[in-house]
Design an enzyme around this catalytic site. Structure first.
Site, short mmCIF file in Angstrom:
data_model
loop_
_atom_site.label_atom_id
_atom_site.label_comp_id
_atom_site.label_asym_id
_atom_site.label_seq_id
_atom_site.Cartn_x
_atom_site.Cartn_y
_atom_site.Cartn_z
N GLY A 297 0.76 -1.25 0.08
CA GLY A 297 0.17 -0.03 0.36
C GLY A 297 0.63 1.36 -0.07
O GLY A 297 0.02 2.49 0.04
N PRO B 64 4.00 -5.41 -0.84
CA PRO B 64 4.13 -4.25 -1.79
C PRO B 64 4.56 -4.01 -3.18
O PRO B 64 5.21 -4.82 -3.55
CB PRO B 64 5.74 -2.88 -0.86
CG PRO B 64 6.73 -4.39 -0.83
CD PRO B 64 6.24 -5.18 -1.05
N ARG C 145 2.63 -1.34 -6.05
CA ARG C 145 2.54 0.40 -6.27
C ARG C 145 4.08 0.87 -6.48
O ARG C 145 5.18 0.80 -7.00
CB ARG C 145 1.95 0.94 -6.59
CG ARG C 145 2.01 2.24 -6.94
CD ARG C 145 0.91 3.38 -6.50
NE ARG C 145 -0.15 2.18 -5.99
CZ ARG C 145 -1.44 2.57 -6.18
NH1 ARG C 145 -1.70 3.19 -7.73
NH2 ARG C 145 -2.27 2.22 -5.87
N ARG D 255 -5.97 3.45 -15.31
CA ARG D 255 -6.44 4.84 -14.29
C ARG D 255 -7.05 6.42 -14.18
O ARG D 255 -7.87 6.04 -13.27
CB ARG D 255 -4.70 4.48 -13.06
CG ARG D 255 -4.37 2.59 -13.73
CD ARG D 255 -3.30 3.00 -12.41
NE ARG D 255 -3.19 3.65 -11.08
CZ ARG D 255 -3.22 4.91 -10.41
NH1 ARG D 255 -2.59 5.61 -11.22
NH2 ARG D 255 -3.82 5.03 -8.99
N TYR E 225 -9.94 6.31 -11.19
CA TYR E 225 -9.87 6.13 -10.20
C TYR E 225 -9.36 8.33 -10.44
O TYR E 225 -9.09 9.05 -9.70
CB TYR E 225 -8.40 6.46 -9.53
CG TYR E 225 -8.43 4.87 -9.70
CD1 TYR E 225 -9.40 3.84 -9.36
CD2 TYR E 225 -7.38 4.41 -10.36
CE1 TYR E 225 -9.28 2.59 -9.18
CE2 TYR E 225 -7.55 2.49 -10.60
CZ TYR E 225 -8.62 1.43 -9.45
OH TYR E 225 -8.36 0.63 -9.65
N CYS F 278 -14.42 4.72 -27.66
CA CYS F 278 -15.10 6.19 -27.65
C CYS F 278 -16.08 5.52 -26.85
O CYS F 278 -17.19 5.21 -26.51
CB CYS F 278 -15.95 5.11 -28.42
SG CYS F 278 -16.47 3.26 -28.00
N GLU F 279 -14.94 6.01 -26.07
CA GLU F 279 -16.34 6.59 -24.53
C GLU F 279 -15.51 8.45 -24.03
O GLU F 279 -13.65 8.41 -23.90
CB GLU F 279 -15.48 5.93 -23.43
CG GLU F 279 -15.99 4.76 -23.30
CD GLU F 279 -16.62 3.42 -21.97
OE1 GLU F 279 -16.76 4.75 -21.74
OE2 GLU F 279 -16.39 3.02 -22.24
#
Ligand code: LLP
Length: 422
Positions: free
Chosen positions: A246, A282, A284, A320, A324, A350-351
């Site tokens: 984290g 760990p 990230r 991401r 987020y 297409c968003e």
């Protein structure tokens, strides 16, 4: 500005003349050789991070969270530094093993482990299962018994602390689906103890991800240690305390990234009388800033009210920002002296949610220029999809001036292969 900035993300990232290099390899050259979108990771950065964890926690087992980046070549770098693995699926187990991590250094969390996944992990005799529910205890006991084995278990407890991060990646709160309630954890331990094919060996917790302020760890570990003491008094042989992963990383130039030492300063004093081995998970913080995503500008579109840099990496390649609202810093791989402008960097999907940056101050670009999206080593390729029937990117690993392709770009044959009968 970019010259100084990039080094703060990754010391191996630097402009040599006008060209952005990672560990001495020109990113422009890699983009031209392997095409874009292209993920590029620095092996030395990964090594340095694992070493920093080991230095800060000399007696702990560092289990790299494979979910952040499952490429077995990346796992192999972690493994060669002595790391174990934290996994969450049968697929991740196979990637960890392929990357050379021995089963006795693998821990397995996950709220929805299937029978087949459990079987595979029991057969491989992993270090421990981080069990997340009572029903899972019964199923694991049954599978282990059928295979004539004993499974080592830790119970994932929910310390109910607020990690002060994005709600989608806060995992240790009472209302989250993860783990068992802290208050009732002892009951689960008693049940685990009564099941003959299980051996209770540990306590697990993981409070969330992208945690920049390490203070919530203190509260969580205090709670875990109090449970450890109670369990020891009751005769449980708790040999492992797994405090999860984290630790957050720098995504914005102004972010201050906590180090493994900052985490150790917070939690080691609480763990000093504990005889159990500490496990860390760990993800990230090991690979996030090891990696960049290279993408080519397809079109520059000026709508008056807004400018768009339309690039060839979409939300299927790096999701991401879309899910987020995450910030990823973006720099040109060539500093050609162009002036600054403000633009959205968007992909071809297409968003409207398909963006990499919004209203960002960036250097002017033209069709064919390459941009580097920073901090993309974790949860980048790992979350890539085929949405809009797009092939997923290729991946390259660089180390000390050398580079190798560690995942080749998919082709249309890969996309069509699963559809038999037509
Ligand atoms: N251990 C467990 C049990 C986990 O669930 C996770 C991450 C980790 C370790 C590793 O956490 P890290 O050190 O990487 O923060 N896709 C999201 C992140 C999801 C994290 C899920 N669990 C993102 O892109 O931000």
């Amino acid at each position: 500005m970019e010259r100084e900035e990039v080094k703060a993300f990754n010391p191996y990232l630097e402009y040599v003349g006008e060209d952005l290099h990672l560990e001495g390899v020109s990113l422009e050259k890699l983009a031209r050789e392997f095409g874009t979108p292209l993920y590029v990771y620095s092996a030395s950065y990964i090594r340095d991070k694992i070493r920093a964890y080991k230095e800060a926690f000399p007696d702990a087992l560092v289990c790299y969270a494979v979910k952040a980046n499952f490429n077995p070549h990346v796992v192999a770098v972690a493994s060669s530094e002595g790391a174990g693995a934290d996994i969450v699926s049968g697929g991740e187990l196979l990637c960890a093993l392929k990357g050379g991590i021995p089963p006795e250094r693998i821990v397995y969390a996950g709220v929805g482990k299937t029978i087949d996944e459990i079987k595979l992990a029991v057969e491989k005799e992993i270090l421990m299962f981080n069990v997340e529910s009572r029903e899972e205890l019964y199923v694991l006991n049954k599978v282990a018994g059928d295979l004539g084995k004993k499974a080592r278990v830790a119970i994932r407890v929910n310390p109910d602390v607020d990690p002060k991060t994005h709600p989608y990646i806060a995992t240790g709160m009472k209302k989250s689906k993860f783990g068992v309630d802290f208050e009732t954890a002892k009951e689960e331990y008693k049940i685990a103890d009564s099941l003959e094919n299980l051996e209770v060996v540990g306590i697990h917790c993981h409070i969330g991800s992208q945690i920049l302020d390490v203070s919530p760890y203190k509260e969580a570990v205090e709670k875990v240690v109090s449970l450890y003491k109670e369990l020891r008094e009751e005769g449980f042989n708790v040999r492992f305390i797994d405090i999860g992963g984290g630790l957050g990383i720098k995504y914005r130039p102004e972010d201050k990234e906590p180090s493994p030492k900052d985490l150790a300063d917070q939690v080691l004093p609480i763990l000093k009388d504990v005889e159990a081995k500490v496990i860390l998970e760990p993800g990230r913080s090991i690979v996030g800033n090891a990696g960049v995503l290279l993408t080519e500008v397809q079109f520059v579109k000026d709508k008056g009210i807004k400018r768009f840099f339309i690039v060839d990496a979409g939300m299927n390649d790096l999701v991401r920002p879309a899910i987020y609202d995450a910030y990823h810093h973006i720099v040109p791989v060539k500093l050609n002296g162009s002036s600054y402008t403000v633009a959205d960097v968007v992909g071809p999907i297409c968003e409207t949610g398909d963006f990499l940056a919004k209203d960002r101050r960036l250097r002017e670009v033209s069709r064919g220029d390459i941009l580097a999206v920073l901090s993309a080593g974790a949860y980048g390729m790992a979350m890539a999809s085929h949405y809009n029937v797009r092939v997923r990117p290729a991946e390259v690993l660089v180390e000390k001036g050398n580079y190798k392709l560690i995942r080749k770009r998919e082709g249309y044959e890969d996309l069509l292969r699963p559809f038999e009968g037509l």
